[in-house]
Scaffold this active site. Sequence first.
Site, PDB file in Angstrom:
ATOM      1  N   ARG A   1      -0.979   6.806   0.137  1.00 50.01           N
ATOM      2  CA  ARG A   1      -0.379   6.921  -0.933  1.00 50.01           C
ATOM      3  C   ARG A   1      -1.720   7.040  -2.248  1.00 50.01           C
ATOM      4  NH1 ARG A   1       4.783   7.016  -2.840  1.00 50.01           N
ATOM      5  NH2 ARG A   1       5.271   6.912  -4.991  1.00 50.01           N
TER       6      ARG A   1
ATOM      7  N   LYS B   1     -14.212  -2.588  -5.859  1.00 50.42           N
ATOM      8  CA  LYS B   1     -15.395  -3.058  -5.852  1.00 50.42           C
ATOM      9  C   LYS B   1     -16.555  -1.683  -6.051  1.00 50.42           C
ATOM     10  CE  LYS B   1     -15.150  -7.203  -2.815  1.00 50.42           C
ATOM     11  NZ  LYS B   1     -15.758  -7.690  -1.593  1.00 50.42           N
TER      12      LYS B   1
END
Lengths: 327, 327, 327
Positions: free
Chosen positions: A123, A101
């Site tokens: 990660r 978003k």
Amino acid sequence: MQPSDHRPAAQIPGGAVFPHRHLTGIDGLQPHEIAFLLDEAETWVDANRSHAAPDKRLDGLTQINAFFENSTRTLLSFEIAGKRLGADVVNMHAAQSSVKKGETLIDTAQTLNAMRADVIVIRHMASGAVRLIADRVDCPVLNAGDGRHEHPTQALLDALTIRRRKGSIAGQRVVICGDVLHSRVARSNILALTALAAEVRVCAPSTLMPAAIERMGLTPFTDFDAALVGADVVMMLRVQNERMAGGYIPSSREYRLRYGLTPERLAKLPDALVMHPGPMNRGVEIDSSVADGPQSAITEQVEMGVAVRMACLDVLTRRARGVEGWA
Amino acid sequence: MQPSDHRPAAQIPGGAVFPHRHLTGIDGLQPHEIAFLLDEAETWVDANRSHAAPDKRLDGLTQINAFFENSTRTLLSFEIAGKRLGADVVNMHAAQSSVKKGETLIDTAQTLNAMRADVIVIRHMASGAVRLIADRVDCPVLNAGDGRHEHPTQALLDALTIRRRKGSIAGQRVVICGDVLHSRVARSNILALTALAAEVRVCAPSTLMPAAIERMGLTPFTDFDAALVGADVVMMLRVQNERMAGGYIPSSREYRLRYGLTPERLAKLPDALVMHPGPMNRGVEIDSSVADGPQSAITEQVEMGVAVRMACLDVLTRRARGVEGWA
Amino acid sequence: MQPSDHRPAAQIPGGAVFPHRHLTGIDGLQPHEIAFLLDEAETWVDANRSHAAPDKRLDGLTQINAFFENSTRTLLSFEIAGKRLGADVVNMHAAQSSVKKGETLIDTAQTLNAMRADVIVIRHMASGAVRLIADRVDCPVLNAGDGRHEHPTQALLDALTIRRRKGSIAGQRVVICGDVLHSRVARSNILALTALAAEVRVCAPSTLMPAAIERMGLTPFTDFDAALVGADVVMMLRVQNERMAGGYIPSSREYRLRYGLTPERLAKLPDALVMHPGPMNRGVEIDSSVADGPQSAITEQVEMGVAVRMACLDVLTRRARGVEGWA
């Protein structure tokens, strides 16, 4: 005298055996600190194999695995490691992330921090993203791979595998072969193995060799057969399909001919250990008979991965848990 | 004398009441072994309903749910079952899997094994994939559905539902109707119900009837109304939309007319039990008033699913946990 | 005398301090019931900060998070909340849901219920979907956001944040600015803050202002600067990109000029609290220096979210757990 990679933790000055708040990379770690993490991991290998009564020392702690880049093995490994230690493990998948978003990475970091995580495993596809987050949270951060930068737990599990199979790391000739240029696995391994006094050789097609390799004190090889002479350990890197498409590599067939670990090449190294971080492209960078053969330590690497991650999660949360020696 | 499907576990010769390492299918199970799993599941039904103090007998064990094919219900059911027993449950979703990077199934099996899983639950789109993995790991493997092959826990939960609602399975006339050709649910149910001495009738459009059905000792029906005569249990299969597109079925409206369980059809069977493995296509293979009516056992099937999976997870891990009688 | 939003639970007549089975919305809650939930949440804020020994009062209970609409923050928050309380938390993601196979919402509800969930948390894109499910299950249901209807835990965490930072809610002038028309956050906040006797002002472009706003007893503002006069709290709503595309908003640049919380606007309100439910569009509805400045309570809102959800999970399961006072 070679630097020992096996100095007991008790000998480390000051008692604070691992003084770092985060594990964002191998870079910056002292050899004895690396060895300390390997020693700690060693105890978990035995515990995992014996299926002893669970040691839930992270009971009540919240571990968030924030994976902005997909990874089955590494996520599974960190999740199993945390749950075995009794932590409440919560996965944040990129696919369901606010990042989509348009939220900034810093906002995500602040959100995870505000939820009072006790340890965050990250990660990310961007080099340095983990450091950026680590600087903004109150809890330890573990790098599970960031861009082309580092993948420290992979280097630790590789080092542990070598140490267990070869007795020590110092003095071993380790050949790392493949796409060194784009590989955080290679980078972290070079740093760890060099720190632990291994002799590291790096082999890659010239298009996939970092320009800075000589500045790291390493001799670059483009001829795999030359690099393999006298090798104690052969560590193959995964060929990324994107590299093929990107024109770095002519074809998988030609890659195998020049850089694949074939039975013929391995026959000249009857005592060498074969390693691969997985997932493998069988028949490209490594042949099936080699991957599954008696010299292969590939599944042991996976096993060491869980132990190493348990050690890192334990060690990094000791301060917060008030474990003695962490004043 | 009919074979009993209710022989107590204590009577089984040798004490080893369930001698199998894996549960890859109903095929190969003895009737008393199936009955034993149902008896075990029965105890969990009561425990789940009473919300008694949790029995965490899998505490410290790692259960990996490796789902290569999406499934909400079955995954949820196995996840809840494992967590209720105290296991550390870890889901491996296909969408985030190395399989997408071209890793072989065997490599995935070796990876999961190396992480020291204590039990692996697998769902895969390929028939036989579960067996392939089971042969390569050190821990029990549970089949959560593989291709057109088997879905054993579904058959067990269906059998448990029938046994609870009808008192016994032996002698019950069970009509299985739908896409029998492609259905692992049908296959596992035929095997389990036949083993437990039910009279199984199979009904399908001729395009969706397996050629081998008569070799299984069953009479194929293409006329649903003829098949339903005297039925004690009507088990409807889900119509896969792919079958419609594939030309096997003319239209959902015509399918309902010929093979749908409508109130009119059920009116002739006032004592019959209505079953469906879900998810349902309401208004196609089953009408809403039938699915939600007093003869329906559909939600009870879901409830039995959790109990059956708890029983299977418990029984298969007994050997590793050193539970008595598993020398 | 203003209604107190701080009445102790013990004073509530009958002892049943929260008589509702579900939390589907703020609508229908009494002011003292809202205050009771805030008081309960307050205790968890302290527990989370102190990292005290875990209080696993939901041990053995199954919490299903059924998210039909993606959400990182809210899902993480509910998952952490449940796990901290010791519940077995299971996530059902829409992406892997049977809903995609055409299953009805009611079938999904019956399935979750049959698995003997002890509490179900639901997020759904359709207004009223949560109520529909709540009517069909035997356990408490918590609304984690449904369509344009309600997002009650967001309103509770906002109320808690205001109460902690401002001392009380009654009498505070709270300006809610943004896409009020489509916002369940705005709706739940208006209901909660009005119930707790705050003075709520609503500001939006006229295209994004609900027609019913005056019937709710509120004066609509289209001029942000006029709305801000004398504000104690400024609550910014997220601009949905869809609104831009939908023609409701001319451009993000113009939106910022007219409705963005800029340093210039905030400079006139040196004591006002700045809030945002996240994720933020920095530089659109809120400027970075405001979001990260000393008046911002945005990360505190996230922290309160976990505490509020712990309180709701605890309170709603008390009846089933046989906690005293819930005869």
